[in-house]
Design a protein around this motif. Structure first.
Motif, PDB file in Angstrom:
ATOM      1  N   VAL A 111       0.831  -1.202   0.000  1.00 52.36           N
ATOM      2  CA  VAL A 111       0.000   0.000   0.000  1.00 52.36           C
ATOM      3  C   VAL A 111       0.870   1.258   0.000  1.00 52.36           C
ATOM      4  O   VAL A 111       0.606   2.216  -0.747  1.00 52.36           O
ATOM      5  N   ASP A 112       1.919   1.261   0.799  1.00 48.09           N
ATOM      6  CA  ASP A 112       2.815   2.424   0.841  1.00 48.09           C
ATOM      7  C   ASP A 112       3.523   2.628  -0.503  1.00 48.09           C
ATOM      8  O   ASP A 112       3.661   3.763  -0.981  1.00 48.09           O
ATOM      9  N   ALA A 113       3.954   1.529  -1.108  1.00 52.14           N
ATOM     10  CA  ALA A 113       4.626   1.626  -2.404  1.00 52.14           C
ATOM     11  C   ALA A 113       3.672   2.106  -3.486  1.00 52.14           C
ATOM     12  O   ALA A 113       4.052   2.905  -4.356  1.00 52.14           O
ATOM     13  N   ALA A 114       2.439   1.639  -3.434  1.00 43.02           N
ATOM     14  CA  ALA A 114       1.446   2.063  -4.415  1.00 43.02           C
ATOM     15  C   ALA A 114       1.227   3.574  -4.373  1.00 43.02           C
ATOM     16  O   ALA A 114       1.069   4.228  -5.412  1.00 43.02           O
ATOM     17  N   LYS A 115       1.251   4.129  -3.169  1.00 46.58           N
ATOM     18  CA  LYS A 115       1.103   5.581  -3.022  1.00 46.58           C
ATOM     19  C   LYS A 115       2.265   6.305  -3.660  1.00 46.58           C
ATOM     20  O   LYS A 115       2.090   7.330  -4.338  1.00 46.58           O
ATOM     21  N   GLU A 116       3.482   5.784  -3.473  1.00 48.52           N
ATOM     22  CA  GLU A 116       4.659   6.435  -4.051  1.00 48.52           C
ATOM     23  C   GLU A 116       4.641   6.394  -5.579  1.00 48.52           C
ATOM     24  O   GLU A 116       5.043   7.357  -6.231  1.00 48.52           O
ATOM     25  N   ALA A 120      -4.257 -14.082 -27.196  1.00 48.62           N
ATOM     26  CA  ALA A 120      -3.550 -15.299 -26.814  1.00 48.62           C
ATOM     27  C   ALA A 120      -4.527 -16.456 -26.688  1.00 48.62           C
ATOM     28  O   ALA A 120      -5.681 -16.278 -26.303  1.00 48.62           O
ATOM     29  N   PRO A 121      -4.094 -17.669 -27.009  1.00 50.85           N
ATOM     30  CA  PRO A 121      -4.951 -18.840 -26.808  1.00 50.85           C
ATOM     31  C   PRO A 121      -5.332 -18.969 -25.346  1.00 50.85           C
ATOM     32  O   PRO A 121      -4.565 -18.622 -24.458  1.00 50.85           O
ATOM     33  N   SER A 122      -6.510 -19.485 -25.087  1.00 54.45           N
ATOM     34  CA  SER A 122      -6.965 -19.617 -23.709  1.00 54.45           C
ATOM     35  C   SER A 122      -7.833 -20.842 -23.538  1.00 54.45           C
ATOM     36  O   SER A 122      -8.662 -21.152 -24.395  1.00 54.45           O
ATOM     37  N   THR A 123      -7.672 -21.514 -22.419  1.00 56.79           N
ATOM     38  CA  THR A 123      -8.568 -22.608 -22.051  1.00 56.79           C
ATOM     39  C   THR A 123      -9.514 -22.147 -20.955  1.00 56.79           C
ATOM     40  O   THR A 123     -10.252 -22.934 -20.382  1.00 56.79           O
ATOM     41  N   GLU A 124      -9.501 -20.851 -20.691  1.00 51.38           N
ATOM     42  CA  GLU A 124     -10.190 -20.310 -19.521  1.00 51.38           C
ATOM     43  C   GLU A 124     -11.604 -19.847 -19.827  1.00 51.38           C
ATOM     44  O   GLU A 124     -12.391 -19.606 -18.922  1.00 51.38           O
ATOM     45  N   ARG A 125     -11.998 -19.755 -21.075  1.00 46.73           N
ATOM     46  CA  ARG A 125     -13.223 -19.059 -21.455  1.00 46.73           C
ATOM     47  C   ARG A 125     -14.464 -19.602 -20.772  1.00 46.73           C
ATOM     48  O   ARG A 125     -15.397 -18.875 -20.504  1.00 46.73           O
ATOM     49  N   THR A 126     -14.497 -20.921 -20.513  1.00 46.06           N
ATOM     50  CA  THR A 126     -15.693 -21.501 -19.919  1.00 46.06           C
ATOM     51  C   THR A 126     -15.587 -21.642 -18.401  1.00 46.06           C
ATOM     52  O   THR A 126     -16.438 -22.237 -17.773  1.00 46.06           O
ATOM     53  N   GLY A 127     -14.530 -21.129 -17.828  1.00 49.18           N
ATOM     54  CA  GLY A 127     -14.324 -21.261 -16.395  1.00 49.18           C
ATOM     55  C   GLY A 127     -15.348 -20.482 -15.585  1.00 49.18           C
ATOM     56  O   GLY A 127     -15.940 -19.500 -16.050  1.00 49.18           O
ATOM     57  N   ALA A 128     -15.587 -20.917 -14.363  1.00 50.13           N
ATOM     58  CA  ALA A 128     -16.517 -20.207 -13.495  1.00 50.13           C
ATOM     59  C   ALA A 128     -15.962 -18.836 -13.159  1.00 50.13           C
ATOM     60  O   ALA A 128     -14.775 -18.693 -12.872  1.00 50.13           O
ATOM     61  N   PRO A 129     -16.818 -17.806 -13.191  1.00 54.85           N
ATOM     62  CA  PRO A 129     -16.322 -16.458 -12.922  1.00 54.85           C
ATOM     63  C   PRO A 129     -15.942 -16.279 -11.463  1.00 54.85           C
ATOM     64  O   PRO A 129     -16.527 -16.887 -10.570  1.00 54.85           O
ATOM     65  N   ALA A 130     -14.922 -15.458 -11.246  1.00 50.42           N
ATOM     66  CA  ALA A 130     -14.583 -15.067  -9.881  1.00 50.42           C
ATOM     67  C   ALA A 130     -15.574 -14.012  -9.422  1.00 50.42           C
ATOM     68  O   ALA A 130     -16.190 -13.331 -10.237  1.00 50.42           O
ATOM     69  N   PRO A 131     -15.757 -13.867  -8.099  1.00 50.74           N
ATOM     70  CA  PRO A 131     -16.603 -12.778  -7.617  1.00 50.74           C
ATOM     71  C   PRO A 131     -16.068 -11.440  -8.122  1.00 50.74           C
ATOM     72  O   PRO A 131     -14.861 -11.199  -8.097  1.00 50.74           O
ATOM     73  N   ALA A 132     -16.953 -10.594  -8.598  1.00 46.75           N
ATOM     74  CA  ALA A 132     -16.519  -9.302  -9.121  1.00 46.75           C
ATOM     75  C   ALA A 132     -15.833  -8.496  -8.024  1.00 46.75           C
ATOM     76  O   ALA A 132     -16.232  -8.537  -6.857  1.00 46.75           O
ATOM     77  N   ALA A 133     -14.778  -7.795  -8.415  1.00 46.89           N
ATOM     78  CA  ALA A 133     -14.064  -6.950  -7.460  1.00 46.89           C
ATOM     79  C   ALA A 133     -14.935  -5.748  -7.121  1.00 46.89           C
ATOM     80  O   ALA A 133     -15.290  -4.972  -8.000  1.00 46.89           O
ATOM     81  N   THR A 134     -15.302  -5.625  -5.866  1.00 49.27           N
ATOM     82  CA  THR A 134     -16.146  -4.520  -5.450  1.00 49.27           C
ATOM     83  C   THR A 134     -15.287  -3.381  -4.933  1.00 49.27           C
ATOM     84  O   THR A 134     -14.082  -3.521  -4.726  1.00 49.27           O
ATOM     85  N   SER A 135     -15.908  -2.240  -4.698  1.00 49.69           N
ATOM     86  CA  SER A 135     -15.174  -1.068  -4.231  1.00 49.69           C
ATOM     87  C   SER A 135     -14.477  -1.336  -2.899  1.00 49.69           C
ATOM     88  O   SER A 135     -13.416  -0.788  -2.625  1.00 49.69           O
ATOM     89  N   LYS A 136     -15.050  -2.219  -2.063  1.00 51.56           N
ATOM     90  CA  LYS A 136     -14.419  -2.484  -0.772  1.00 51.56           C
ATOM     91  C   LYS A 136     -13.189  -3.377  -0.907  1.00 51.56           C
ATOM     92  O   LYS A 136     -12.355  -3.431  -0.008  1.00 51.56           O
ATOM     93  N   ASP A 137     -13.090  -4.116  -2.015  1.00 52.71           N
ATOM     94  CA  ASP A 137     -11.909  -4.956  -2.242  1.00 52.71           C
ATOM     95  C   ASP A 137     -10.693  -4.134  -2.644  1.00 52.71           C
ATOM     96  O   ASP A 137      -9.561  -4.467  -2.291  1.00 52.71           O
ATOM     97  N   TRP A 138     -10.889  -3.075  -3.405  1.00 48.91           N
ATOM     98  CA  TRP A 138      -9.769  -2.254  -3.872  1.00 48.91           C
ATOM     99  C   TRP A 138      -9.239  -1.418  -2.726  1.00 48.91           C
ATOM    100  O   TRP A 138      -9.988  -0.760  -2.006  1.00 48.91           O
ATOM    101  N   ILE A 139      -7.930  -1.447  -2.561  1.00 47.44           N
ATOM    102  CA  ILE A 139      -7.276  -0.607  -1.565  1.00 47.44           C
ATOM    103  C   ILE A 139      -6.864   0.679  -2.254  1.00 47.44           C
ATOM    104  O   ILE A 139      -6.162   0.658  -3.273  1.00 47.44           O
ATOM    105  N   THR A 140      -7.283   1.808  -1.724  1.00 44.18           N
ATOM    106  CA  THR A 140      -6.880   3.101  -2.266  1.00 44.18           C
ATOM    107  C   THR A 140      -5.689   3.611  -1.477  1.00 44.18           C
ATOM    108  O   THR A 140      -5.794   3.860  -0.262  1.00 44.18           O
ATOM    109  N   PRO A 141      -4.530   3.744  -2.143  1.00 47.83           N
ATOM    110  CA  PRO A 141      -3.316   4.184  -1.417  1.00 47.83           C
ATOM    111  C   PRO A 141      -3.493   5.584  -0.820  1.00 47.83           C
ATOM    112  O   PRO A 141      -4.208   6.403  -1.372  1.00 47.83           O
TER     113      PRO A 141
END
Length: 247
Positions: free
Chosen positions: A69-74, A226-247
């Protein structure tokens, strides 16, 4: 080899494996994006808890989050998304899961492009390789370009001979962008990672050899995903505003 300009993206997502990758590896490139007005965010897939370096006291899990977090601010990042996949074990994590994390983070950031380590992992660490595989798989679904940070072969070879490291580099004709950089922000960010920026680290010699330039390769573009085998994979939970750390 093309000219030195970075792409004029409005928003970029960097996908990395460990706290400090955004500084030690990508720091000068990300700060160059910031300086041209790009909103830069970082997805970090592990907390770096397995590091063999421990330059300051305390539990690395918590210490390295604070350092990130400190580095992200810099650097001037807009936000950081820190996940808790196993440090040193990303290769054993399903690519679908990691790619979904990168895909949802890129969507949340409204990214025009993704930045990652080169497909070789640059340093020889398999977590770096896996993080880039996740970035490429996500980019294939979203049709986003991916820039990979790399080293000239001469620099990689010098480091390997002098320090017994395992860096992988590329010849000049395989490098697409050679970007002049100001390392002021990067060096301030590196000092934030006190647990890792120990004296004698290979980092310092690498920066000496690179001087005021960084090297990038196009790993994929929208016209050639790029080639991908991921297209049919189950989605991850969407990143919400509370997940993002604001430096």
């Amino acid at each position: 080899m093309s000219g030195p300009a970075l792409p004029p993206w409005r928003s970029v997502l960097a996908v990395v494996a460990h706290p400090d990758d955004e500084s030690f590896g990508l720091g000068a490139v990300l700060s160059a994006f910031v300086e041209q007005g790009t909103a830069v965010r970082v997805l970090c897939l592990t907390r770096g808890e397995a590091s063999t370096l421990h330059g300051v006291p305390g539990d690395l899990d918590a210490v390295r989050e604070r350092e990130l977090v400190d580095a992200a601010k810099e650097i001037g990042l807009v936000g950081v998304l820190l996940r808790s996949y196993p440090d040193g074990g990303l290769a054993a994590v399903a690519l679908d899961a990691l790619a979904a994390e990168a895909r949802e983070a890129a969507r949340a950031a409204d990214a025009d492009g993704i930045v990652a380590f080169d497909s070789t992992g640059v340093t020889g660490h398999q977590d770096h390789v896996r993080a880039t595989e996740a970035a490429l798989a996500a980019a294939a679904v979203l049709d986003l370009p991916v820039l990979g940070w790399t080293l000239p072969r001469t620099v990689a070879d010098t480091l390997n001979v002098e320090l017994g490291s395992s860096f992988a580099g590329h010849d000049d004709d395989a490098i697409d962008l050679v970007v002049p950089v100001d390392r002021t922000r990067q060096l301030r960010a590196v000092t934030c990672h006190a647990s890792q920026a120990v004296p004698g680290s290979v980092l310092w010699r690498r920066l000496d050899l690179l001087a005021g330039r960084e090297h990038l390769r196009w790993l994929t573009t929208p016209s050639a995903p790029a080639p991908s085998t991921e297209r049919t994979g189950a989605p991850a939970p969407a990143a919400t505003s509370k997940d993002w750390i604001t430096p």
